[in-house]
Design an enzyme around this catalytic site. Structure first.
Site, PDB file in Angstrom:
ATOM      1  N   LYS A 136       2.317  -1.149   7.713  1.00  0.00           N
ATOM      2  CA  LYS A 136       2.623  -1.173   6.283  1.00  0.00           C
ATOM      3  C   LYS A 136       4.026  -0.616   6.013  1.00  0.00           C
ATOM      4  CE  LYS A 136      -0.881  -3.226   4.388  1.00  0.00           C
ATOM      5  NZ  LYS A 136      -0.709  -4.489   3.628  1.00  0.00           N
ATOM      6  N   SER A 190       0.847  -1.188   0.000  1.00  0.00           N
ATOM      7  CA  SER A 190       0.000   0.000   0.000  1.00  0.00           C
ATOM      8  C   SER A 190       0.883   1.239   0.000  1.00  0.00           C
ATOM      9  CB  SER A 190      -0.932   0.041   1.223  1.00  0.00           C
ATOM     10  OG  SER A 190      -1.406   1.345   1.469  1.00  0.00           O
ATOM     11  N   TYR A 201      -2.446   0.612  10.797  1.00  0.00           N
ATOM     12  CA  TYR A 201      -2.261   0.250   9.393  1.00  0.00           C
ATOM     13  C   TYR A 201      -1.029   0.916   8.813  1.00  0.00           C
ATOM     14  CZ  TYR A 201      -3.416  -0.292   4.412  1.00  0.00           C
ATOM     15  OH  TYR A 201      -3.385  -0.599   3.073  1.00  0.00           O
TER      16      TYR A 201
END
Length: 254
Positions: free
Chosen positions: A148, A131, A144
């Site tokens: 990531k 991502s 998140y």
């Protein structure tokens, strides 16, 4: 691509979204595909559609079963399963732990199981769905964003450590993709990601382009390269800009 014709490919989190698009593309290119998802029904549906084998379960612990299903050899492993964990610094400890386990440690565990064979053979390909949040960040999603970044760091480490021994690594870093994960991102996703969202199939196309060019970063949104460069060269200016987006989001009532 001729390089995946007959190859043994595992795609985790492939019951829908990006994972399903990757599985379909590999199968269309002649690969033998294992479809993994925590949801057995979704994994089975995609596998039936593309003539693949479903191996449902925890993505971090299915390498041995997937290898057996492929006749003993995994050529490409797509670490795609992920958690889009929202929350700020006060998110519960179990939210942080789950994000770390799925978004980072699942990649570590898979590579532990795959590397001995790959290094002995002198070939293997590890694909990490990271991502753009791993290159940049994402408002409203501290667990998140942080994990990531960890996934990207681990993919980079694998590449720089083992590339001379035949390992090829790719980090897929899209912004918004029209999947259930984008819907789950709520108002933050609507503000930041939805306006330029692409289809999962576009992500698969970008991966195959990167594989053909032997390129580490896979950027389905090319503008992410510019944002990444701006973050590195004008960091405070970039942080001020992101804070403006944060304030705009707060102004929507979140």
């Amino acid at each position: 691509m001729s390089t995946v014709q007959g190859a043994g490919v595992v795609v985790t989190g492939a019951g829908g979204g990006i994972g399903a698009a990757l599985a379909r593309r590999f199968a269309a290119e002649g690969a033998r595909v294992v479809v993994n998802d925590i949801d057995a029904g979704k994994a089975g549906a995609v596998a039936d559609e593309i003539g693949a084998t479903a191996v449902p379960g925890d993505a971090s612990r299915i390498v041995d079963e997937a290898r057996e299903a492929l006749g003993g050899v995994v050529d490409v492993y797509c670490a795609n399963a992920g958690l889009a964990s929202g929350g700020d610094a006060f998110a519960d400890e179990d939210v942080w732990a789950a994000a770390w386990d799925v978004n980072v440690m699942a990649h570590v565990r898979a590579s532990r199981a795959l590397l001995p064979d790959w290094l002995e053979r002198g070939s293997g390909r590890f694909v990490s769905t990271v991502s753009a949040a791993g290159l940049l960040t994402m408002i409203g999603a501290a667990p998140y964003s942080v994990t990531k970044h960890g996934a990207l760091a681990y993919a980079e480490w694998l590449s720089l450590t083992y590339r001379h021994r035949g390992l090829k690594v790719h980090a897929i870093c899209p912004q918004g993709v029209r999947t259930d994960m984008l819907t789950a991102a709520g108002t933050a996703g609507e503000l930041v990601l939805a306006p330029t969202a692409i289809e999962p199939e576009d992500v698969a196309d970008s991966l195959f382009e990167a594989m053909a060019e032997d390129r580490f970063l896979v950027l389905p949104h090319p503008e992410v390269a510019e944002y990444y460069a701006a973050r590195a060269t004008h960091n405070d200016r970039w942080l001020v800009g992101m804070n403006r987006i944060q304030q705009k989001w707060e102004g929507t009532g979140r």
